[in-house]
Design a protein around this motif. Structure first.
Motif, PDB file in Angstrom:
ATOM      1  N   GLY B  97      -5.211  16.738  69.827  1.00 57.03           N
ATOM      2  CA  GLY B  97      -5.815  16.896  68.516  1.00 57.03           C
ATOM      3  C   GLY B  97      -7.022  15.985  68.342  1.00 57.03           C
ATOM      4  O   GLY B  97      -8.076  16.394  67.854  1.00 57.03           O
ATOM      5  N   ARG B  98      -6.868  14.727  68.766  1.00 60.86           N
ATOM      6  CA  ARG B  98      -7.975  13.797  68.605  1.00 60.86           C
ATOM      7  C   ARG B  98      -9.147  14.170  69.499  1.00 60.86           C
ATOM      8  O   ARG B  98     -10.304  14.108  69.089  1.00 60.86           O
ATOM      9  CB  ARG B  98      -7.506  12.367  68.923  1.00 60.86           C
ATOM     10  CG  ARG B  98      -8.537  11.325  68.540  1.00 60.86           C
ATOM     11  CD  ARG B  98      -8.109   9.918  68.893  1.00 60.86           C
ATOM     12  NE  ARG B  98      -9.101   8.963  68.409  1.00 60.86           N
ATOM     13  CZ  ARG B  98     -10.280   8.767  68.972  1.00 60.86           C
ATOM     14  NH1 ARG B  98     -10.611   9.446  70.056  1.00 60.86           N
ATOM     15  NH2 ARG B  98     -11.128   7.887  68.465  1.00 60.86           N
ATOM     16  N   GLN B  99      -8.838  14.585  70.731  1.00 61.26           N
ATOM     17  CA  GLN B  99      -9.902  15.011  71.644  1.00 61.26           C
ATOM     18  C   GLN B  99     -10.709  16.155  71.048  1.00 61.26           C
ATOM     19  O   GLN B  99     -11.931  16.199  71.159  1.00 61.26           O
ATOM     20  CB  GLN B  99      -9.301  15.470  72.982  1.00 61.26           C
ATOM     21  CG  GLN B  99      -9.068  14.353  73.974  1.00 61.26           C
ATOM     22  CD  GLN B  99      -8.441  14.874  75.255  1.00 61.26           C
ATOM     23  OE1 GLN B  99      -7.507  15.667  75.217  1.00 61.26           O
ATOM     24  NE2 GLN B  99      -8.940  14.423  76.384  1.00 61.26           N
ATOM     25  N   PHE B 126      -4.849  14.343  57.359  1.00 62.61           N
ATOM     26  CA  PHE B 126      -4.050  15.566  57.465  1.00 62.61           C
ATOM     27  C   PHE B 126      -2.673  15.325  58.089  1.00 62.61           C
ATOM     28  O   PHE B 126      -2.013  16.261  58.544  1.00 62.61           O
ATOM     29  CB  PHE B 126      -4.814  16.634  58.244  1.00 62.61           C
ATOM     30  CG  PHE B 126      -5.930  17.258  57.440  1.00 62.61           C
ATOM     31  CD1 PHE B 126      -5.672  18.308  56.568  1.00 62.61           C
ATOM     32  CD2 PHE B 126      -7.219  16.762  57.526  1.00 62.61           C
ATOM     33  CE1 PHE B 126      -6.679  18.861  55.807  1.00 62.61           C
ATOM     34  CE2 PHE B 126      -8.241  17.323  56.762  1.00 62.61           C
ATOM     35  CZ  PHE B 126      -7.968  18.371  55.892  1.00 62.61           C
ATOM     36  N   GLY B 127      -2.272  14.059  58.118  1.00 59.44           N
ATOM     37  CA  GLY B 127      -0.925  13.739  58.592  1.00 59.44           C
ATOM     38  C   GLY B 127      -0.707  14.049  60.063  1.00 59.44           C
ATOM     39  O   GLY B 127       0.388  14.442  60.467  1.00 59.44           O
ATOM     40  N   LEU B 128      -1.738  13.884  60.879  1.00 58.09           N
ATOM     41  CA  LEU B 128      -1.627  14.223  62.298  1.00 58.09           C
ATOM     42  C   LEU B 128      -1.855  13.010  63.192  1.00 58.09           C
ATOM     43  O   LEU B 128      -1.979  13.140  64.408  1.00 58.09           O
ATOM     44  CB  LEU B 128      -2.650  15.311  62.659  1.00 58.09           C
ATOM     45  CG  LEU B 128      -2.440  16.672  61.992  1.00 58.09           C
ATOM     46  CD1 LEU B 128      -3.677  17.547  62.155  1.00 58.09           C
ATOM     47  CD2 LEU B 128      -1.231  17.379  62.583  1.00 58.09           C
ATOM     48  N   ALA B 129      -1.899  11.813  62.563  1.00 53.13           N
ATOM     49  CA  ALA B 129      -2.240  10.614  63.339  1.00 53.13           C
ATOM     50  C   ALA B 129      -1.246  10.387  64.484  1.00 53.13           C
ATOM     51  O   ALA B 129      -1.639   9.990  65.574  1.00 53.13           O
ATOM     52  CB  ALA B 129      -2.281   9.400  62.410  1.00 53.13           C
ATOM     53  N   MET B 143       0.833  22.607  61.801  1.00 51.71           N
ATOM     54  CA  MET B 143       0.022  21.496  62.323  1.00 51.71           C
ATOM     55  C   MET B 143      -1.308  22.004  62.852  1.00 51.71           C
ATOM     56  O   MET B 143      -2.360  21.396  62.657  1.00 51.71           O
ATOM     57  CB  MET B 143       0.765  20.792  63.469  1.00 51.71           C
ATOM     58  CG  MET B 143       1.926  19.924  63.033  1.00 51.71           C
ATOM     59  SD  MET B 143       3.000  19.545  64.437  1.00 51.71           S
ATOM     60  CE  MET B 143       1.920  18.520  65.436  1.00 51.71           C
ATOM     61  N   ARG B 144      -1.228  23.145  63.538  1.00 55.36           N
ATOM     62  CA  ARG B 144      -2.429  23.734  64.122  1.00 55.36           C
ATOM     63  C   ARG B 144      -3.431  24.084  63.010  1.00 55.36           C
ATOM     64  O   ARG B 144      -4.620  23.856  63.138  1.00 55.36           O
ATOM     65  CB  ARG B 144      -2.002  25.004  64.856  1.00 55.36           C
ATOM     66  CG  ARG B 144      -2.881  25.426  65.957  1.00 55.36           C
ATOM     67  CD  ARG B 144      -2.260  26.617  66.629  1.00 55.36           C
ATOM     68  NE  ARG B 144      -1.059  26.222  67.362  1.00 55.36           N
ATOM     69  CZ  ARG B 144      -0.827  26.530  68.624  1.00 55.36           C
ATOM     70  NH1 ARG B 144      -1.692  27.260  69.257  1.00 55.36           N
ATOM     71  NH2 ARG B 144       0.264  26.142  69.227  1.00 55.36           N
ATOM     72  N   ARG B 145      -2.893  24.661  61.927  1.00 55.35           N
ATOM     73  CA  ARG B 145      -3.737  25.053  60.809  1.00 55.35           C
ATOM     74  C   ARG B 145      -4.399  23.823  60.189  1.00 55.35           C
ATOM     75  O   ARG B 145      -5.557  23.845  59.807  1.00 55.35           O
ATOM     76  CB  ARG B 145      -2.882  25.790  59.771  1.00 55.35           C
ATOM     77  CG  ARG B 145      -3.625  26.813  58.973  1.00 55.35           C
ATOM     78  CD  ARG B 145      -4.008  28.003  59.811  1.00 55.35           C
ATOM     79  NE  ARG B 145      -4.951  28.881  59.149  1.00 55.35           N
ATOM     80  CZ  ARG B 145      -6.002  29.418  59.745  1.00 55.35           C
ATOM     81  NH1 ARG B 145      -6.256  29.145  60.997  1.00 55.35           N
ATOM     82  NH2 ARG B 145      -6.794  30.221  59.093  1.00 55.35           N
ATOM     83  N   ARG B 146      -3.612  22.735  60.058  1.00 62.81           N
ATOM     84  CA  ARG B 146      -4.168  21.509  59.469  1.00 62.81           C
ATOM     85  C   ARG B 146      -5.271  20.937  60.363  1.00 62.81           C
ATOM     86  O   ARG B 146      -6.309  20.490  59.882  1.00 62.81           O
ATOM     87  CB  ARG B 146      -3.061  20.472  59.271  1.00 62.81           C
ATOM     88  CG  ARG B 146      -2.021  20.884  58.247  1.00 62.81           C
ATOM     89  CD  ARG B 146      -1.370  19.700  57.565  1.00 62.81           C
ATOM     90  NE  ARG B 146      -0.677  18.775  58.452  1.00 62.81           N
ATOM     91  CZ  ARG B 146       0.600  18.934  58.853  1.00 62.81           C
ATOM     92  NH1 ARG B 146       1.283  19.973  58.460  1.00 62.81           N
ATOM     93  NH2 ARG B 146       1.157  18.051  59.638  1.00 62.81           N
ATOM     94  N   GLY B 173       3.566  25.453  54.273  1.00 58.76           N
ATOM     95  CA  GLY B 173       2.239  25.378  54.881  1.00 58.76           C
ATOM     96  C   GLY B 173       1.172  25.899  53.938  1.00 58.76           C
ATOM     97  O   GLY B 173       0.074  25.349  53.844  1.00 58.76           O
ATOM     98  N   ARG B 174       1.523  26.972  53.215  1.00 61.65           N
ATOM     99  CA  ARG B 174       0.587  27.551  52.262  1.00 61.65           C
ATOM    100  C   ARG B 174       0.263  26.541  51.159  1.00 61.65           C
ATOM    101  O   ARG B 174      -0.905  26.334  50.822  1.00 61.65           O
ATOM    102  CB  ARG B 174       1.231  28.802  51.665  1.00 61.65           C
ATOM    103  CG  ARG B 174       0.302  29.623  50.829  1.00 61.65           C
ATOM    104  CD  ARG B 174       0.916  30.968  50.487  1.00 61.65           C
ATOM    105  NE  ARG B 174       1.236  31.727  51.700  1.00 61.65           N
ATOM    106  CZ  ARG B 174       1.806  32.926  51.689  1.00 61.65           C
ATOM    107  NH1 ARG B 174       2.143  33.499  50.555  1.00 61.65           N
ATOM    108  NH2 ARG B 174       2.040  33.555  52.817  1.00 61.65           N
ATOM    109  N   ALA B 175       1.292  25.878  50.651  1.00 63.11           N
ATOM    110  CA  ALA B 175       1.083  24.896  49.581  1.00 63.11           C
ATOM    111  C   ALA B 175       0.192  23.755  50.082  1.00 63.11           C
ATOM    112  O   ALA B 175      -0.676  23.255  49.353  1.00 63.11           O
ATOM    113  CB  ALA B 175       2.423  24.367  49.096  1.00 63.11           C
ATOM    114  N   GLU B 176       0.383  23.357  51.352  1.00 65.79           N
ATOM    115  CA  GLU B 176      -0.436  22.277  51.921  1.00 65.79           C
ATOM    116  C   GLU B 176      -1.907  22.666  51.971  1.00 65.79           C
ATOM    117  O   GLU B 176      -2.785  21.888  51.601  1.00 65.79           O
ATOM    118  CB  GLU B 176       0.035  21.951  53.343  1.00 65.79           C
ATOM    119  CG  GLU B 176       1.280  21.100  53.396  1.00 65.79           C
ATOM    120  CD  GLU B 176       1.799  20.945  54.821  1.00 65.79           C
ATOM    121  OE1 GLU B 176       2.884  20.373  54.973  1.00 65.79           O
ATOM    122  OE2 GLU B 176       1.114  21.398  55.765  1.00 65.79           O
ATOM    123  N   VAL B 177      -2.153  23.906  52.421  1.00 64.34           N
ATOM    124  CA  VAL B 177      -3.544  24.355  52.507  1.00 64.34           C
ATOM    125  C   VAL B 177      -4.146  24.437  51.109  1.00 64.34           C
ATOM    126  O   VAL B 177      -5.279  24.000  50.877  1.00 64.34           O
ATOM    127  CB  VAL B 177      -3.628  25.721  53.233  1.00 64.34           C
ATOM    128  CG1 VAL B 177      -5.037  26.290  53.126  1.00 64.34           C
ATOM    129  CG2 VAL B 177      -3.239  25.571  54.695  1.00 64.34           C
TER     130      VAL B 177
END
Lengths: 270, 315
Positions: B97-99, B126-129, B143-146, B173-177
């Motif tokens: 993700g970082r790359q 986006f909570g992916l750290a 996660m991919r969408r975020r 996921g919809r609510a997050e977006v």
């Protein structure tokens, strides 16, 4: 009014280099993620070399010089088969959504292709290093000094570079990974209808002529000459001017396919 | 810098794509800092419109501009100012993700150091750290969408295109977006969003364009669109399904029955009077109702009325 401003002070040419380097790093990062694929990619031509040296060569009752004859041809064959690797990589890349993101960014769009070509050339250099090492182990030597040997390597990489741009263009025309299989089937006769495994003199007249004019054969003959390895000299104009053709054929292919590929890539998606 | 007030202008845009007339004179104007939803069934031309605006497709005719820059002749200027979240993840699946984010930052010419800082900031936001090193192919759909959304925001774009951003996501996921989109708009970003979910347009958009057959069939706020379908509706849910027919007869003409949900829907020309009349009539007939309500028409009903199609079926 973007809060994240882009870096100023680098000219357009600077970004061409920077973007190309970023895309090359992307390919190198793919390697780092999949070391097994790299090892398999290098092991396959080595396996072919050993198979043809001992299995086929032994069966033909050829003496120790068989490696001397075979190694230059196997090096050229490996470069030619690079066409498939490039095609496969490009078709796979084009089916991915990430290409859309690249195309919607203010980057140098050709950098996707530059990254591909730098990575494939590095892979080919590695393949040549491994194969000459294995060749040395089975009795192959170069006899005309380092400069001539480096010239031979240069001709091999030139062939690979021609296959690279041919592969990129074919991949974009074919479009789908399934189509790569069709091209793979066609690559084999082109690779084998050459002087890699046998001298054209030993073949029936017309076949021998086709083989002598095969671009592969020009590279193989020229490389054998530069390494000082034995091989059929042949009587034709093509065989007598092998070094010229070993440069002219790939340069012609590059002259045709490089501009086609760059233009087609810019128009992807319509 | 901006040359005009409007963030997006499509003026009589035509596009033939794969032998089909994908856009047939599409007009669209989106003001700066607003959220505009393009709503329509599959094949209506939503994705084609987004791909033209994000410079991925060239229009055959008409004018297409993003913050005043022509998508054909000034594609580079457009690309510097937009973010794109396509229908399918536009990520390198093999890289982490970082790359991915760092690569996109470099390609946006942030420079190596700032691309790295920006990547870390977005991963945290986006909570992916924690999963930044994992290859994207191991990510879940959400996660991919975020990450894809984070990649579209790498340079804080002036205009963000979201092509069916929540298709295939679960409700969470919809609510997050949705909440991400709302916070972006707070920061002044213009958002053009396509969707086949009427609820999504209703929830997020300031204005909505209903498109069908490559052209706009209706345009306005959710309220004005609903008003175009006509008056309010009354919904009655009866307790006993066998009483559905007799209850419907007591309400106004034009009632629609839904046996599964024991629901009667009917036009309510005069809100309070209709409601009072319905309650009294049901009471006198001895029919128990679980629910009675007067409401504005839904966008589903708007869609059906304006395109002659059932949006759910069309989608």
């Amino acid at each position: 009014m973007s809060a994240i401003g882009t870096r100023a002070g680098t000219g357009a040419a600077g970004w061409v280099l920077a973007d190309s380097w970023t895309m090359t790093r992307r390919e190198l990062a793919h390697w780092a993620r999949q070391p097994v694929r790299i090892v398999v990619g290098l092991a396959f031509p080595v396996m072919l070399l050993l198979m043809f040296t001992y299995l086929v060569g032994g069966g033909r009752g050829v003496d120790g010089d068989h490696a001397e004859f075979l190694v230059p041809g196997m090096l050229a064959l490996t470069m030619a088969f690079g066409l498939e690797a490039t095609m496969l990589a490009v078709t796979q890349d084009l089916t991915k959504g990430v290409i859309d993101r690249f195309r919607a960014m203010p980057m140098f769009s050709g950098s996707v292709l530059v990254g591909r070509s730098v990575a494939d050339m590095l892979q080919s250099v590695a393949a040549l290093a491994v194969m000459t090492g294995v060749g040395y182990a089975v009795g192959w030597r170069w006899h005309n000094g380092l400069t001539a040997a480096l010239g031979a390597v240069g001709l091999l990489l030139l062939l690979r570079f021609a296959m690279l741009w041919t592969g990129i263009q074919l991949a974009m025309v074919a479009g789908r990974p399934e189509m790569v299989q069709a091209v793979q089937i066609l690559v084999w006769p082109v690779g084998f209808l050459s002087n890699v495994f046998a001298a054209p003199e030993s073949m029936p007249g017309r076949l021998g002529a086709v083989v002598e004019w095969n671009p592969m054969s020009a590279t193989v003959t020229a490389v054998r000459g530069l390494f000082g390895n034995p091989g059929g000299s042949g009587g034709s104009w093509a065989a007598a001017h092998a070094e010229l053709l070993a440069v002219a054929w790939p340069v012609a292919l590059i002259a045709v396919f490089f501009p086609l590929a760059v233009r087609r890539f810019a128009r992807i998606g319509g | 810098m901006a040359r005009v007030a409007d963030a997006i202008v499509l003026d009589d845009v035509h596009k033939r794509y794969r032998g089909r007339r994908a856009l047939d004179g599409l007009d669209l104007t989106v003001g700066r800092g607003t959220v505009h939803a393009v709503l329509g069934p599959n094949g209506a031309g939503k994705t084609t419109a987004v791909r033209i605006l994000s410079t991925l497709l060239r229009p055959d005719g008409g004018r297409a501009e993003v913050v005043g820059f022509d998508v054909r002749s000034e594609a580079g200027e457009v690309r510097r100012r937009i973010g794109l979240l396509g229908q399918h993840a536009a990520l390198d699946e093999q890289l982490g993700g970082r790359q991915n984010l760092e690569m996109f930052g470099r390609l946006h010419h942030l420079g190596a150091r700032r691309a790295g800082v920006r990547a870390d900031g977005l991963l945290a936001r986006f909570g992916l750290a924690d999963t930044g090193r994992k290859p994207v192919k191991e990510y879940s759909g959400g996660m991919r969408r975020r990450l894809d959304l984070a990649a579209s925001l790498i340079t804080d774009p002036e205009v963000l295109f979201l092509d069916e951003p929540t298709t295939g996501l679960d409700p969470r996921g919809r609510a997050e977006v949705w909440s991400s989109v709302r916070s972006l708009v707070g920061g002044g970003t213009t958002v053009l969003l396509t969707t086949q979910y009427l609820e999504e347009a209703d929830q997020l958009a300031d204005r909505i364009s209903l498109i069908d057959g490559g052209r706009v069939v209706a345009d306005g706020t959710a309220d004005t669109l609903k008003a175009r379908v006509g008056g309010d509706r009354i919904d009655v849910v009866v307790r006993d399904a066998s009483q559905l027919e007799s209850a419907a007869a007591l309400l106004t003409d034009g009632a629609v029955l839904d046996a599964d949900r024991r629901l009667i829907g009917a036009p309510a020309g005069d809100r309070m009077a209709t409601l009072t009349r319905a309650v009294r009539a049901l009471q006198e007939a001895g029919i128990e109702a679980d629910d009675i309500a007067v409401r504005r028409p839904t966008l589903d009903e708007v869609f059906m009325a304006l395109t002659g199609m059932d949006a759910e079926v069309a989608a």
